[in-house]
Structures are given as structure tokens and as C-alpha cells.
Design a protein around this motif. Structure first.
Motif, PDB file in Angstrom:
ATOM      1  N   LEU A  52      44.832  40.613  47.839  1.00 15.25           N
ATOM      2  CA  LEU A  52      45.158  39.581  48.816  1.00 15.25           C
ATOM      3  C   LEU A  52      46.636  39.214  48.747  1.00 15.25           C
ATOM      4  O   LEU A  52      47.115  38.394  49.528  1.00 15.25           O
ATOM      5  CB  LEU A  52      44.290  38.345  48.594  1.00 15.25           C
ATOM      6  CG  LEU A  52      42.775  38.589  48.696  1.00 15.25           C
ATOM      7  CD1 LEU A  52      42.013  37.275  48.566  1.00 15.25           C
ATOM      8  CD2 LEU A  52      42.419  39.283  50.011  1.00 15.25           C
ATOM      9  N   GLU A  53      47.331  39.832  47.803  1.00 12.71           N
ATOM     10  CA  GLU A  53      48.785  39.696  47.680  1.00 12.71           C
ATOM     11  C   GLU A  53      49.275  40.902  46.889  1.00 12.71           C
ATOM     12  O   GLU A  53      48.484  41.561  46.195  1.00 12.71           O
ATOM     13  CB  GLU A  53      49.153  38.395  46.970  1.00 12.71           C
ATOM     14  CG  GLU A  53      48.542  38.245  45.593  1.00 12.71           C
ATOM     15  CD  GLU A  53      48.823  36.888  44.962  1.00 12.71           C
ATOM     16  OE1 GLU A  53      48.833  36.824  43.727  1.00 12.71           O
ATOM     17  OE2 GLU A  53      49.028  35.926  45.724  1.00 12.71           O
ATOM     18  N   PRO A  54      50.560  41.253  46.997  1.00 17.46           N
ATOM     19  CA  PRO A  54      51.068  42.426  46.278  1.00 17.46           C
ATOM     20  C   PRO A  54      50.812  42.322  44.772  1.00 17.46           C
ATOM     21  O   PRO A  54      50.823  41.233  44.199  1.00 17.46           O
ATOM     22  CB  PRO A  54      52.568  42.404  46.593  1.00 17.46           C
ATOM     23  CG  PRO A  54      52.665  41.674  47.890  1.00 17.46           C
ATOM     24  CD  PRO A  54      51.598  40.622  47.837  1.00 17.46           C
ATOM     25  N   GLY A  55      50.570  43.461  44.153  1.00 15.38           N
ATOM     26  CA  GLY A  55      50.309  43.474  42.713  1.00 15.38           C
ATOM     27  C   GLY A  55      49.206  44.446  42.381  1.00 15.38           C
ATOM     28  O   GLY A  55      48.978  45.431  43.094  1.00 15.38           O
ATOM     29  N   ASN A  56      48.527  44.183  41.282  1.00 14.56           N
ATOM     30  CA  ASN A  56      47.447  45.049  40.841  1.00 14.56           C
ATOM     31  C   ASN A  56      46.169  44.780  41.634  1.00 14.56           C
ATOM     32  O   ASN A  56      45.989  43.697  42.214  1.00 14.56           O
ATOM     33  CB  ASN A  56      47.175  44.832  39.347  1.00 14.56           C
ATOM     34  CG  ASN A  56      48.363  45.223  38.481  1.00 14.56           C
ATOM     35  OD1 ASN A  56      49.089  46.176  38.797  1.00 14.56           O
ATOM     36  ND2 ASN A  56      48.582  44.497  37.398  1.00 14.56           N
ATOM     37  N   ILE A  57      45.275  45.766  41.606  1.00 13.83           N
ATOM     38  CA  ILE A  57      43.975  45.583  42.249  1.00 13.83           C
ATOM     39  C   ILE A  57      43.239  44.432  41.567  1.00 13.83           C
ATOM     40  O   ILE A  57      43.211  44.316  40.342  1.00 13.83           O
ATOM     41  CB  ILE A  57      43.137  46.869  42.154  1.00 13.83           C
ATOM     42  CG1 ILE A  57      43.631  47.897  43.170  1.00 13.83           C
ATOM     43  CG2 ILE A  57      41.661  46.580  42.417  1.00 13.83           C
ATOM     44  CD1 ILE A  57      42.825  49.169  43.207  1.00 13.83           C
ATOM     45  N   ASP A  58      42.648  43.587  42.390  1.00 15.55           N
ATOM     46  CA  ASP A  58      41.926  42.429  41.894  1.00 15.55           C
ATOM     47  C   ASP A  58      40.427  42.684  41.989  1.00 15.55           C
ATOM     48  O   ASP A  58      39.931  43.101  43.036  1.00 15.55           O
ATOM     49  CB  ASP A  58      42.302  41.189  42.712  1.00 15.55           C
ATOM     50  CG  ASP A  58      41.789  39.892  42.098  1.00 15.55           C
ATOM     51  OD1 ASP A  58      41.206  39.955  40.994  1.00 15.55           O
ATOM     52  OD2 ASP A  58      41.957  38.838  42.723  1.00 15.55           O
ATOM     53  N   VAL A  59      39.715  42.460  40.891  1.00 13.05           N
ATOM     54  CA  VAL A  59      38.256  42.465  40.917  1.00 13.05           C
ATOM     55  C   VAL A  59      37.832  41.029  41.191  1.00 13.05           C
ATOM     56  O   VAL A  59      37.891  40.177  40.310  1.00 13.05           O
ATOM     57  CB  VAL A  59      37.664  42.961  39.584  1.00 13.05           C
ATOM     58  CG1 VAL A  59      36.150  42.826  39.589  1.00 13.05           C
ATOM     59  CG2 VAL A  59      38.060  44.412  39.329  1.00 13.05           C
ATOM     60  N   PHE A  60      37.435  40.758  42.418  1.00 16.74           N
ATOM     61  CA  PHE A  60      37.115  39.396  42.805  1.00 16.74           C
ATOM     62  C   PHE A  60      35.869  38.903  42.073  1.00 16.74           C
ATOM     63  O   PHE A  60      34.892  39.624  41.943  1.00 16.74           O
ATOM     64  CB  PHE A  60      36.907  39.319  44.318  1.00 16.74           C
ATOM     65  CG  PHE A  60      38.054  39.874  45.112  1.00 16.74           C
ATOM     66  CD1 PHE A  60      39.281  39.238  45.104  1.00 16.74           C
ATOM     67  CD2 PHE A  60      37.916  41.042  45.855  1.00 16.74           C
ATOM     68  CE1 PHE A  60      40.357  39.742  45.821  1.00 16.74           C
ATOM     69  CE2 PHE A  60      38.978  41.560  46.578  1.00 16.74           C
ATOM     70  CZ  PHE A  60      40.199  40.910  46.565  1.00 16.74           C
ATOM     71  N   GLN A  61      35.919  37.667  41.617  1.00 22.09           N
ATOM     72  CA  GLN A  61      34.771  37.105  40.911  1.00 22.09           C
ATOM     73  C   GLN A  61      33.572  36.925  41.837  1.00 22.09           C
ATOM     74  O   GLN A  61      32.428  37.070  41.422  1.00 22.09           O
ATOM     75  CB  GLN A  61      35.153  35.779  40.254  1.00 22.09           C
ATOM     76  CG  GLN A  61      36.054  35.940  39.048  1.00 22.09           C
ATOM     77  CD  GLN A  61      35.438  36.859  37.994  1.00 22.09           C
ATOM     78  OE1 GLN A  61      34.340  36.589  37.485  1.00 22.09           O
ATOM     79  NE2 GLN A  61      36.120  37.953  37.681  1.00 22.09           N
ATOM     80  N   THR A  62      33.838  36.576  43.095  1.00 23.29           N
ATOM     81  CA  THR A  62      32.769  36.472  44.092  1.00 23.29           C
ATOM     82  C   THR A  62      33.256  37.098  45.390  1.00 23.29           C
ATOM     83  O   THR A  62      34.453  37.053  45.698  1.00 23.29           O
ATOM     84  CB  THR A  62      32.377  35.006  44.379  1.00 23.29           C
ATOM     85  OG1 THR A  62      33.469  34.338  45.039  1.00 23.29           O
ATOM     86  CG2 THR A  62      32.041  34.268  43.084  1.00 23.29           C
ATOM     87  N   TRP A  63      32.350  37.687  46.146  1.00 27.46           N
ATOM     88  CA  TRP A  63      32.735  38.230  47.448  1.00 27.46           C
ATOM     89  C   TRP A  63      32.984  37.103  48.439  1.00 27.46           C
ATOM     90  O   TRP A  63      33.738  37.249  49.401  1.00 27.46           O
ATOM     91  CB  TRP A  63      31.683  39.197  47.988  1.00 27.46           C
ATOM     92  CG  TRP A  63      30.319  38.606  48.272  1.00 27.46           C
ATOM     93  CD1 TRP A  63      29.220  38.655  47.478  1.00 27.46           C
ATOM     94  CD2 TRP A  63      29.919  37.894  49.464  1.00 27.46           C
ATOM     95  NE1 TRP A  63      28.159  38.016  48.072  1.00 27.46           N
ATOM     96  CE2 TRP A  63      28.561  37.543  49.287  1.00 27.46           C
ATOM     97  CE3 TRP A  63      30.573  37.513  50.630  1.00 27.46           C
ATOM     98  CZ2 TRP A  63      27.839  36.830  50.256  1.00 27.46           C
ATOM     99  CZ3 TRP A  63      29.867  36.805  51.588  1.00 27.46           C
ATOM    100  CH2 TRP A  63      28.515  36.470  51.406  1.00 27.46           C
ATOM    101  N   GLN A  64      32.350  35.922  48.175  1.00 23.34           N
ATOM    102  CA  GLN A  64      32.491  34.810  49.104  1.00 23.34           C
ATOM    103  C   GLN A  64      33.927  34.315  49.206  1.00 23.34           C
ATOM    104  O   GLN A  64      34.359  33.876  50.277  1.00 23.34           O
ATOM    105  CB  GLN A  64      31.576  33.643  48.687  1.00 23.34           C
ATOM    106  CG  GLN A  64      30.097  33.907  48.883  1.00 23.34           C
ATOM    107  CD  GLN A  64      29.430  34.482  47.649  1.00 23.34           C
ATOM    108  OE1 GLN A  64      30.098  35.082  46.800  1.00 23.34           O
ATOM    109  NE2 GLN A  64      28.135  34.293  47.534  1.00 23.34           N
TER     110      GLN A  64
END
Length: 415
Positions: A52-64
């Protein structure tokens, strides 16, 4: 001559000004993150990842959390692009795309192509993706948007996804194309200079390696949009033995229910309700995904109740109520199938008793039930998000909140 791609890319979006677009984008993200076939993160109930912003891939805690952002951007008139990239299983294995991490790296490297062709600057790009390890066609769903978009876009020329597909093939199969060109004395100094003519020759060559497999691959993907690819495949529903068992019990249920009159759960006799309830319980036992969707529905509805009360007795009562709501939904859909069977019997001279017919009806019934419960569970979670925002965001006046709490109290939810 028909050219069948070694890689398939699909893309679309719903017009931001459509009334249901924002909610549709929210639900779409929930689907790709949680449906059967979606590879999930360890210790998390979903498989969504991205940036959702430049940087490393984020593993989102929730899809919501991602779905809420996408919904809010949709309401601002920004386009939410939905794409899908698919390869055949054998091709994916040869490319080293044999696990979740490899597919994550793949889309991280290729997302810039999707952005560039849709005129999104990389510093303004937001995206979220989910990998579906489907039999014969592993594929990756990606939702992406421009957070700084200022001009409404209501049309994407079909040539744009076609150009993306061609560039993805060039990048993905660079080494194979070089080998192919060398074999035909068409070697280039740089693969980026390859012409569309050579690319078409390469695709035709890939097709010729296994024409039957590529034909099936094309039929599965090239004639369907990315939303239709989210329909549950049959091999995820339940095993054939389970379907046959449920089909047999559907036949028994049909024989036990009244042969005339309106079939609605609330109008059934106590004895008939017991039979239908037992059938609903069996459906849950035989299909874990249906049970999971029901649990998700109950949990989301209960989360709303918890915004207004912490009374354990009230919450227990509400949980039972929501469970019964879900089961009643399923029961009425079962009765709808029974009504169809009765009508078919009345239209024929002989009662329909072949187990083959009941297997077909049972499979269709399960598909319908999964669709219903997916929609209900997603809508319940969306409802929770909206109410949580109201309660914690202070958008209601004190009087409005007081009136809401009084209505909850009237329903038996004590604050």
C-alpha cells in the motif's frame, strides 16, 4: 489462425460512479483472499499480500484492512483495477513458480508492468494480491489502484491488457524465447527488441507442444472474466462419496415432506423441521467450507453486537440467534430444491427416483448454498466495518447513539 497464449492476463474494473462499486470491490478482495484454493499465510485465515506504499511486500494481518481502503478509494472516484495472471501447472513448475513465496516474488517483479500500461506512477501504486493454487491452472489475482488519481477513467481500451500480456510473456519467458529464436536463426541482441511477429511465433510454438492441454487452458480462462474465475470449482466442494450420501438423504427428505402446500421452514410441522434441521447439520459436516462460512457469518454478526454490549449472557444468546439465522437460510434453500423436485415429478408420469438425478441436484444445491453463505458472511463483515467506524469514529450524535442502544436493548442485548 487462433493464437493461444503461454500466459493469460485478464483485467477489468467497475465504473467508480456505480452505486455498488465500492461494496463490490470490498467483497472481491475478501473473495480472492479467503476462497477455497487461495493459499493462506501461516497462522492467518487469508492469503492477501501486497504493497500500500513503496517498500517490502506486506503480509496484511487482515484482508479487511485492505478491503476498507479499497472501498474508501472507490468512493472517491478512483479506479480499482482487477487483474488475473494464469499459467499452466507444468509451465509454472518449469519457471520455478512452485510455492507461495515464488508467486509473491513474481508479481512483485511484474506489477510495474501492470502499472505502467495503466499510466500509474510506481510511487503512487497500491496493490494487493492472492495466489490460487488451482488444479491445472495456478493463477494470481491482483487488485491495484493509483492513490493520486485525479481524473475519472470510465474505459480501458482492450489493447491495454493485451499489451500487458505480451510484455509479461517477454519478461516471463525471456530465456525460452531466446532459445526459440536461436533455433530459428532469429537471435536478437536484446530480448526487449523482440517483435510481435516473433512473439506470435513463440506462442504458436508453445501451443504446438501440447495442443489439447492448451485448448483446455484457453477454454478455462480466455473466455471468462476474472470475476467468473472466482466461482467455486467442483473439486473443492466435497468428495463424490459425500455428495452421493447427501443425495440419498435429500431423496429421503423429499419423501418425508408434504407433497402439496407451501414449503417454507417457518410453516413446517415440528416433525418436519427436525428432519430439515438434521439435513442442514449433515451438509455442514460434509462440507467444511460451508461450515466455515457459517462460522464467519456468526462471528461477524457477533462482532457488531460486541460494539454495544459486553454482557456474556446477551452475547451467548445473540450467537445462538445468528447461528439459527444462518441455518434457516440454508434450510429454505434446501426446501427450494425440494420444491423443484416435486414440480418435476408432477410434470412426469413417473416419480423421479434415480439417484443420478439427486446427485446432480445435490451438487447444484451445495454450489448455491456456498454462494449464499459467502455473500452473507462478506456482507456481515462489511456491516461490522461500517458500524465500528460509526461507533469509534464519533459520526453519530449522542442522541442517535442513545436511540441505537435503546433499540438494541429492546432486542434483548443489554449494554
Amino acid at each position: 489462425m487462433l493464437k493461444i497464449s503461454a500466459l493469460i492476463y485478464k483485467q477489468r474494473f467497475f465504473h467508480p460512479n456505480r452505486p455498488k462499486t465500492a461494496v463490490s470491490n470490498y467483497v472481491h478482495i475478501g473473495y480472492i483472499a479467503t476462497r477455497p484454493g487461495a493459499v493462506r499465510h501461516a497462522n492467518l485465515p487469508h492469503g492477501l499480500f501486497g504493497k500500500l506504499e513503496p517498500g517490502n511486500i506486506d503480509v496484511f494481518q487482515t484482508w479487511q484492512e485492505v478491503a476498507r481502503i479499497a472501498r474508501d478509494f472507490s468512493r472517491q472516484g478512483k479506479n480499482m483495477y482487477r487483474g488475473v495472471i494464469s499459467l499452466r501447472t507444468e509451465t509454472a513448475m518449469e519457471l520455478g513458480l512452485n510455492n507461495f513465496e515464488a508467486w509473491q516474488q513474481y508479481i512483485e517483479q511484474r506489477i510495474i508492468t501492470l502499472a505502467a500500461h495503466n499510466r500509474i506512477k510506481i510511487e503512487n501504486l497500491c496493490w494487493a494480491a492472492a495466489f490460487h493454487n488451482e488444479k491445472d491452472h495456478p493463477h494470481l489475482h491482483v487488485v491495484f489502484w493509483d492513490r493520486e488519481q485525479t481524473i475519472l477513467k470510465n474505459y480501458t481500451h482492450p489493447e491495454i491488457p493485451n499489451r500487458i500480456r505480451k510484455q509479461l510473456i517477454k519478461d516471463t519467458f525471456a530465456f525460452k524465447i531466446k532459445e526459440f529464436c536461436a533455433e530459428r536463426d532469429l537471435a536478437k541482441t536484446g530480448i526487449t527488441n523482440i517483435t510481435d511477429d516473433v512473439l506470435e511465433q513463440f506462442e504458436y510454438h508453445m501451443k504446438s507442444l501440447n495442443p489439447r492441454a492448451f485448448r483446455a487452458f484457453q477454454q478455462r480462462f480466455e473466455h471468462e472474466d476474472e470475476d467468473s474465475l472466482l466461482r467455486l470449482p467442483k473439486h473443492h466442494l466435497s468428495n463424490p462419496q459425500a455428495v452421493e450420501q447427501v443425495a440419498f438423504h435429500l431423496f429421503e427428505l423429499r419423501q418425508a415432506l408434504p407433497k402439496s402446500g407451501r414449503l417454507a421452514y417457518k410453516l413446517l410441522t415440528p416433525e418436519a423441521k427436525i428432519l430439515v434441521d438434521e439435513f442442514v447439520q449433515e451438509l455442514q459436516q460434509q462440507n467444511p467450507y460451508l461450515a466455515e462460512m457459517m462460522d464467519t457469518y456468526v462471528a461477524a454478526k457477533l462482532a457488531v453486537a460486541k460494539l454495544y454490549t459486553s454482557n456474556p449472557a446477551a452475547l451467548t444468546s445473540q450467537s445462538s440467534k445468528y447461528q439459527k439465522e444462518a441455518e434457516t437460510r440454508i434450510a429454505n434453500r434446501v426446501l427450494s430444491t425440494v420444491r423443484t423436485i416435486i414440480k418435476l415429478e408432477q410434470a412426469s408420469d413417473v416419480g423421479i427416483r434415480q439417484i443420478e438425478h439427486y446427485r446432480t441436484w445435490t451438487e447444484q444445491l451445495i454450489m448455491e448454498l456456498l454462494s449464499v453463505m459467502e455473500q452473507l458472511s462478506m456482507q456481515a463483515q462489511l456491516d461490522y466495518d461500517d458500524k465500528a467506524k460509526v461507533v469509534f469514529g464519533g459520526e453519530w450524535s449522542k442522541q442517535a447513539k442513545k436511540e441505537w442502544l435503546l433499540r438494541q436493548k429492546d432486542k434483548g442485548i443489554e449494554p
